[in-house]
Design a protein around this motif. Sequence first.
Motif, PDB file in Angstrom:
ATOM      1  N   GLN A 119      19.324  34.888  30.385  1.00 40.23           N
ATOM      2  CA  GLN A 119      19.908  34.745  29.051  1.00 40.23           C
ATOM      3  C   GLN A 119      20.218  33.283  28.715  1.00 40.23           C
ATOM      4  N   ASP A 120      20.100  32.387  29.673  1.00 42.80           N
ATOM      5  CA  ASP A 120      20.544  31.002  29.489  1.00 42.80           C
ATOM      6  C   ASP A 120      19.618  30.240  28.538  1.00 42.80           C
ATOM      7  N   ALA A 121      20.219  29.581  27.570  1.00 44.23           N
ATOM      8  CA  ALA A 121      19.429  28.901  26.535  1.00 44.23           C
ATOM      9  C   ALA A 121      18.569  27.785  27.121  1.00 44.23           C
ATOM     10  N   GLY A 122      19.103  27.045  28.095  1.00 44.38           N
ATOM     11  CA  GLY A 122      18.351  25.956  28.709  1.00 44.38           C
ATOM     12  C   GLY A 122      17.115  26.467  29.444  1.00 44.38           C
ATOM     13  N   ILE A 123      17.269  27.536  30.181  1.00 51.24           N
ATOM     14  CA  ILE A 123      16.129  28.126  30.905  1.00 51.24           C
ATOM     15  C   ILE A 123      15.098  28.643  29.905  1.00 51.24           C
ATOM     16  N   ARG A 124      15.567  29.312  28.868  1.00 51.92           N
ATOM     17  CA  ARG A 124      14.655  29.865  27.858  1.00 51.92           C
ATOM     18  C   ARG A 124      13.861  28.753  27.165  1.00 51.92           C
ATOM     19  N   ALA A 125      14.546  27.656  26.864  1.00 54.98           N
ATOM     20  CA  ALA A 125      13.856  26.533  26.223  1.00 54.98           C
ATOM     21  C   ALA A 125      12.828  25.944  27.184  1.00 54.98           C
ATOM     22  N   HIS A 126      13.228  25.783  28.443  1.00 54.61           N
ATOM     23  CA  HIS A 126      12.345  25.196  29.447  1.00 54.61           C
ATOM     24  C   HIS A 126      11.086  26.040  29.638  1.00 54.61           C
ATOM     25  N   LEU A 127      11.246  27.386  29.580  1.00 58.58           N
ATOM     26  CA  LEU A 127      10.101  28.297  29.765  1.00 58.58           C
ATOM     27  C   LEU A 127       9.386  28.593  28.451  1.00 58.58           C
ATOM     28  N   ASP A 128       9.896  28.019  27.357  1.00 55.24           N
ATOM     29  CA  ASP A 128       9.348  28.295  26.025  1.00 55.24           C
ATOM     30  C   ASP A 128       9.346  29.805  25.743  1.00 55.24           C
ATOM     31  N   MET A 129      10.496  30.436  26.018  1.00 55.96           N
ATOM     32  CA  MET A 129      10.642  31.890  25.830  1.00 55.96           C
ATOM     33  C   MET A 129      11.915  32.199  25.038  1.00 55.96           C
ATOM     34  N   ARG A 130      12.134  31.440  23.972  1.00 54.25           N
ATOM     35  CA  ARG A 130      13.409  31.546  23.255  1.00 54.25           C
ATOM     36  C   ARG A 130      13.679  32.942  22.699  1.00 54.25           C
ATOM     37  N   ASP A 131      12.614  33.654  22.290  1.00 54.95           N
ATOM     38  CA  ASP A 131      12.821  34.951  21.631  1.00 54.95           C
ATOM     39  C   ASP A 131      12.531  36.145  22.527  1.00 54.95           C
ATOM     40  N   ALA A 132      12.274  35.900  23.791  1.00 52.20           N
ATOM     41  CA  ALA A 132      11.951  37.014  24.702  1.00 52.20           C
ATOM     42  C   ALA A 132      13.217  37.782  25.069  1.00 52.20           C
ATOM     43  N   THR A 133      13.019  38.977  25.622  1.00 53.07           N
ATOM     44  CA  THR A 133      14.169  39.729  26.146  1.00 53.07           C
ATOM     45  C   THR A 133      14.560  39.157  27.508  1.00 53.07           C
ATOM     46  N   ASP A 134      15.778  39.481  27.940  1.00 48.10           N
ATOM     47  CA  ASP A 134      16.217  39.029  29.264  1.00 48.10           C
ATOM     48  C   ASP A 134      15.261  39.535  30.345  1.00 48.10           C
ATOM     49  N   ALA A 135      14.813  40.786  30.211  1.00 51.91           N
ATOM     50  CA  ALA A 135      13.915  41.363  31.225  1.00 51.91           C
ATOM     51  C   ALA A 135      12.583  40.604  31.259  1.00 51.91           C
ATOM     52  N   GLU A 136      12.111  40.164  30.093  1.00 48.59           N
ATOM     53  CA  GLU A 136      10.857  39.389  30.046  1.00 48.59           C
ATOM     54  C   GLU A 136      11.024  38.021  30.695  1.00 48.59           C
ATOM     55  N   VAL A 137      12.145  37.385  30.432  1.00 49.46           N
ATOM     56  CA  VAL A 137      12.392  36.076  31.045  1.00 49.46           C
ATOM     57  C   VAL A 137      12.531  36.244  32.559  1.00 49.46           C
ATOM     58  N   PHE A 138      13.266  37.270  32.979  1.00 48.80           N
ATOM     59  CA  PHE A 138      13.395  37.548  34.409  1.00 48.80           C
ATOM     60  C   PHE A 138      12.009  37.737  35.041  1.00 48.80           C
ATOM     61  N   ALA A 139      11.152  38.528  34.391  1.00 54.95           N
ATOM     62  CA  ALA A 139       9.813  38.808  34.930  1.00 54.95           C
ATOM     63  C   ALA A 139       8.999  37.522  35.076  1.00 54.95           C
ATOM     64  N   GLU A 140       9.126  36.621  34.116  1.00 50.30           N
ATOM     65  CA  GLU A 140       8.403  35.344  34.181  1.00 50.30           C
ATOM     66  C   GLU A 140       8.904  34.495  35.365  1.00 50.30           C
ATOM     67  N   ILE A 141      10.235  34.467  35.556  1.00 49.89           N
ATOM     68  CA  ILE A 141      10.794  33.692  36.679  1.00 49.89           C
ATOM     69  C   ILE A 141      10.310  34.281  38.002  1.00 49.89           C
ATOM     70  N   ARG A 142      10.315  35.609  38.095  1.00 44.26           N
ATOM     71  CA  ARG A 142       9.865  36.278  39.338  1.00 44.26           C
ATOM     72  C   ARG A 142       8.382  35.965  39.599  1.00 44.26           C
ATOM     73  N   LYS A 143       7.577  35.984  38.531  1.00 43.90           N
ATOM     74  CA  LYS A 143       6.150  35.699  38.683  1.00 43.90           C
ATOM     75  C   LYS A 143       5.927  34.264  39.181  1.00 43.90           C
ATOM     76  N   ARG A 144       6.692  33.333  38.604  1.00 41.24           N
ATOM     77  CA  ARG A 144       6.547  31.938  39.035  1.00 41.24           C
ATOM     78  C   ARG A 144       6.962  31.769  40.501  1.00 41.24           C
ATOM     79  N   LYS A 145       7.997  32.500  40.908  1.00 41.72           N
ATOM     80  CA  LYS A 145       8.438  32.394  42.301  1.00 41.72           C
ATOM     81  C   LYS A 145       7.363  32.937  43.251  1.00 41.72           C
ATOM     82  N   ASP A 146       6.678  34.020  42.844  1.00 38.38           N
ATOM     83  CA  ASP A 146       5.612  34.581  43.684  1.00 38.38           C
ATOM     84  C   ASP A 146       4.485  33.574  43.900  1.00 38.38           C
ATOM     85  N   ASN A 147       4.331  32.668  42.964  1.00 37.94           N
ATOM     86  CA  ASN A 147       3.239  31.675  43.050  1.00 37.94           C
ATOM     87  C   ASN A 147       3.744  30.291  43.455  1.00 37.94           C
ATOM     88  N   PHE A 148       5.004  30.191  43.832  1.00 37.40           N
ATOM     89  CA  PHE A 148       5.597  28.876  44.105  1.00 37.40           C
ATOM     90  C   PHE A 148       5.129  28.353  45.452  1.00 37.40           C
TER      91      PHE A 148
END
Length: 256
Positions: free
Chosen positions: A227-256
């Motif tokens: 839900q954090d505005a800074g994270i959302r801006a950084h990921l360019d996901m300002r209008d996504a749901t929390d679950a969508e932002v979470f899913a993107e972070i999880r996906k990036r971690k799987d590929n980190f």
Amino acid sequence: MANLELDLFLCRTDNFGVLVHDPESGATASIDAPEEQPILGALKRRGWTLTHILTTHHHPDHVSANLALKEAFGVTIIGPENEASKIPGIDRTIGDGGHFDFAGHRIDVFETPGHTAGHICFYFPDDKLLFSADTLFALGCGRLFEGTPAQMWASLQKLMALPDDTTVYFGHEYTQSNARFALTIDPQNEALKKRAADIDAIRARDEPTAPTTLRLEKQTNPFLRPQDAGIRAHLDMRDATDAEVFAEIRKRKDNF
Ligand SMILES: [Fe+2]
């Protein structure tokens, strides 16, 4: 009710072992049973006798010493209802919303599917202790072997509803690499930058990063901050749901 005593130690390569001891009754629980020898060593060092194993999920690095410890001590093994057939030596099953008594200490159980389908966490409300195993790590969360990002996000929200001053013990010493990843998601977070430096110093001394607190995780763990505005801006996901932002972070971690 006496204060519980805890003993934390490393098992295998990066699994945490934890013993929870009630000094009045002598009852002693191992949270999961990753490896026999380090658990026996901790019991001996403390002069405690094992009475229970509280199992969080079926992965071998969490249950591999169940049968040996049961044979040695006749312990009662309590574990997840939805994975009962995969937990060696299980005596009692428990599911979401269940609770039981450990030497006069209440334990509440939350089912937190995501890492595995039936993963449970143990919460001691009077002691403000949470054992989150492979659901919530310091600065991370478990890989999604048997669940969806939406399920894991719902599971983490259950834990986030607990008091901020809850002390959290977790399943693996992954914190230093989790910190490196977290900084790629939340690079402007001053509390995270400070914590990452603290973690480097702790690991340089070869000390464990467990336990953590829910307050610190909410401030610094990107998986709890979709839900954090800074994270959302950084990921360019300002209008996504929390679950969508979470899913993107999880996906990036799987590929980190
Ligand atoms: Fe696991």
